[in-house]
Design an enzyme around this catalytic site. Structure first.
Site, PDB file in Angstrom:
ATOM      1  CG  ASP A 440      51.029  63.672  -9.624  1.00 16.35           C
ATOM      2  OD1 ASP A 440      50.072  63.683  -8.833  1.00 16.35           O
ATOM      3  OD2 ASP A 440      51.222  64.579 -10.461  1.00 16.35           O
ATOM      4  CB  CYS A 441      50.047  63.509  -4.484  1.00 12.97           C
ATOM      5  SG  CYS A 441      49.741  65.079  -5.323  1.00 12.97           S
TER       6      CYS A 441
END
Length: 717
Positions: A440-441
């Site tokens: 997700d980063c």
């Protein structure tokens, strides 16, 4: 007991590393504290009234964003925070220092003590798994030992109160596995009372389904080093202080404790994930194997193999390790292998300073070395989402954050033979030097960078980032999707799911669930959908592959929805957090309240939890029980999450959303800031952790979306 807070300075690097320095009193005038440091220490931080007294939500938005940009670290472009909560981190730093004879600077020693004193349970004097937790054996034992090693005498009121509580709950014999390992390393426990962690597992062929390098990255990093120490029965030489502590943490004298028969003894208060029968049987056999059957050559060979893998992990993480627990165990292993002058050991221990962070309560060992990339990616995006990124007031802060994200993208691969997936093009959670890809980063950073380079307001920055670099990002993200036998279409955190979740039957941690392998996460899946879709609107690279991946991910999100319309959140608290992400991902593919039953159920669930004051509030208990648990009063961050989800889903009843916005506005301070109310994050179901920037990021997005969608004024008019 406290240091002079005016003498602390936060030093950062361009890659986001953070270290606190205590300067001489004579240097304070020539080296003044900046606004970021003053805010973090809550000392003399300038909090004048905001430039515009809010009469509308739009004005409140500008005030909140103005305050937030004022506390950015200008040099790195990040928003440093004390990413704290877990109460089992400090033992690693202090034990590693004690074991290796490394110096803990006096100001650091004082502030570590002050933090533990300030976070002790005010009723019984103990500590829990996390800062807001009930008192547990693990938390109380570890932090009592820390205080004693740091020099607090046994008859100090804090130690006396904690010790009385520890005796009442059965003493240190009830510590879970990680606690027993730390005690054994410090010669406060016998190794025969610790369940085995055989390094022989690391010499198995990788094809073996139980190979540790198929485990979740945190678990394998911890047991790579802890297994070495346990297998080698590494133990610090007994000192007079350790002899004293031995007699203080057990209900009987140390000599009377039957350690071997208490390997599986865990205090009932601590026990979140009990042993399976399979694990108990395996432990019994491994104990007999270690005692009677293990050849010495295999012991040496397997530990040599573990050490080789540790060195590779150190190369991949700039000698940081993935997080403080594994990093502390690893520092001791490096000391044993290299000696006190070993460059690897010295670098490893020195880098632990990046996990120490000062705050108003004292100095804590954080959950990682920060949340820099994650927070910057959100900051850039949410200024755009709120419609204020083009405001000249905010351009310098967004520019600094953008440049930090550009610098933080991985541009090298990991060391060969370290069992790591390709990472070039990806982003981490904290810093590039920490070295671990997070799904997700990566997706959120990719989206943030695209927003900047495709904005006419920032066209001067386009030359600073080659969009072709995002092709590698897409390659990494697509490679992370689970398209095998487990949770088809989903995304996990660091890697694909590489082993059966049945390995949870041999989870030895006792205080955490779901730590043995990667698991699918709604939040990670949602963020990846958002990143890939945003990329595909600006670039045709692998367009068909992206469409297929998004379709599979959306199908997974629909399957992951509970019958009541909720989604379980694993990284934030809890159903509110996951609901926001899920509704945003569904909105990105055109699914709204009007045309999607999944979205309607998701919205109706959130609306059913709205409190009489117009907001939302969810507690940590929901993460533990897997049932929504409401707080008595609303909280700003959870209210923002709900409002964001409902707006993006095009929920038709505007008065519901307006109630949430009014709650957010009512909690805003005259300075434009919002204050801490409750922990926002969680991991492994049972441990809460703070995300201090969330109290700015999500209200800014919520108010901005509200203004852009409805252009309504608040009751402050």
């Amino acid at each position: 007991m406290s240091t002079d807070l005016s003498r602390w300075r936060l030093r950062t690097t361009k890659l986001g590393a953070q270290r606190w320095e205590y300067i001489a009193s004579s240097a304070t005038s020539s080296d003044p504290q900046d606004a970021c440091t003053k805010y973090l220490l809550n000392t003399d931080c300038p909090r004048p009234p905001a430039p515009i007294q809010p009469k509308t939500a739009a004005q409140a938005l500008l005030n909140g964003a103005t305050f937030f940009t004022s506390i950015q670290d200008d040099y790195s472009g990040t928003w440093p925070v004390q990413y704290k909560g877990p109460m089992f981190m400090t033992i690693g730093y202090v034990a590693a220092a004690y074991f290796t004879g490394s110096n803990i600077p006096e100001p650091v020693r004082i502030e570590l003590i002050r933090y533990l004193v300030n976070t002790a349970n005010p009723v019984d004097g103990g500590w829990g798994l996390h800062e807001k937790d009930k008192t547990t054996c693990f938390g109380t034992t570890m932090n009592y030992v820390v205080l004693r090693l740091l020099g607090l005498p046994a008859d100090h009121p804090v130690c006396k109160k904690a010790r009385e509580t520890l005796m009442r709950i059965g003493g240190a014999i009830g510590c879970p596995h990680w606690g027993k390992i730390w005690l054994a390393v410090l010669n406060l426990y016998r190794w025969e009372g610790v369940n085995p962690a055989p390094t022989e597992l690391f010499v198995l062929p990788y094809a073996a389904p139980i190979h540790p390098m198929r485990w979740w990255v945190h678990t394998r990093a911890i047991y790579l080093a802890a297994g070495y120490l346990a297998t080698a029965k590494s133990q610090y030489a007994l000192t007079p202080l350790l002899e004293e502590i031995r007699q203080e943490i057990f209900v009987t004298s140390f000599e009377q404790v039957d350690f071997a028969s208490n390997r599986n003894t865990v205090c009932e208060i601590d026990l979140y994930y009990p042993h399976s029968r399979l694990l108990n049987v395996l432990n019994w056999f491994m104990v007999k194997y270690e005692k009677y059957a293990r050849p010495n050559w295999l012991l040496k060979y397997s530990n040599k193999r573990a050490y080789e893998l540790i060195l590779k992990d150190m190369e991949n993480t700039s000698y940081l390790s993935i997080a403080p627990v594994s990093g502390a165990f690893t520092a001791i292993v490096l000391y044993l292998e290299q000696g006190p002058q070993g460059k690897g050991f010295q670098r490893s221990f020195d880098n632990m300073a990046e996990e120490l962070f000062m705050g108003p309560q004292g100095m804590a060992v954080m959950g990682t070395n920060g949340s820099q990339v994650w927070d910057d990616a959100f900051a850039v995006q949410y200024f755009f989402a709120a419609g204020i990124a083009g405001n000249p007031i905010f351009k310098p802060a967004i520019t600094r954050a953008f440049r930090f994200l550009v610098r933080s993208q991985f541009d090298t691969e990991c060391s060969p033979g370290s069992f790591r997936d390709p990472r070039k093009g990806a982003w981490p959670f904290s810093t590039k030097e920490q070295g671990y890809t997070v799904s997700d980063c990566t997706a959120e950073s990719m989206k943030a960078i695209l927003m900047v380079i495709n904005s006419d307001d920032y066209k001067e920055l386009r030359s600073e980032f080659d969009p072709q670099r995002l092709h590698d990002s897409v390659d990494v993200l697509l490679s992370l999707q689970n398209v095998g036998s487990f949770e088809y279409g989903s995304f996990a955190s660091y890697e694909r799911i590489k082993a059966t979740p049945l390995l949870e039957w041999i989870n030895p941690a006792e205080v955490f669930g779901n730590i043995m392998v990667e698991y699918p996460y709604v939040e990670c899946t949602d963020s990846t959908v958002l990143g890939l879709l945003y990329f595909s609107r600006h670039d045709s690279y692998r367009k068909d592959d992206i469409k297929r991946a998004v379709d599979l991910a959306i199908a997974y999100i629909a399957r992951a929805q509970n019958p009541d319309g909720s989604w379980y959140g694993s990284w934030g608290i809890c159903y509110t957090y996951a609901g926001m992400f899920a509704l945003e991902a569904l909105a990105e593919v055109g699914k709204t309240y009007a045309n999607s039953e999944v979205v309607r159920k998701g919205c109706d669930f959130l609306v059913s939890k709205q409190l009489p004051d117009g907001g939302w509030g969810e507690t940590m208990a929901g993460s533990e029980t897997h049932k929504y648990v409401s707080s008595k009063e609303s909280m700003v961050v959870q209210t923002s999450w709900s409002v964001i989800g409902l707006i993006l889903a095009k929920y038709p009843k505007q008065e519901v959303i307006k109630g949430g916005i009014e709650l957010i506005l009512s909690r805003q301070q005259k300075s434009g800031e919002w204050l801490y109310e409750s922990d926002e994050g969680v991991f492994n179901h049972s441990c809460a952790i703070e995300y201090p920037n969330y109290r700015f990021l999500f209200p800014i997005k919520a108010i901005g979306l509200y203004e852009r969608t409805y252009a309504l004024t608040s009751d402050n008019e």
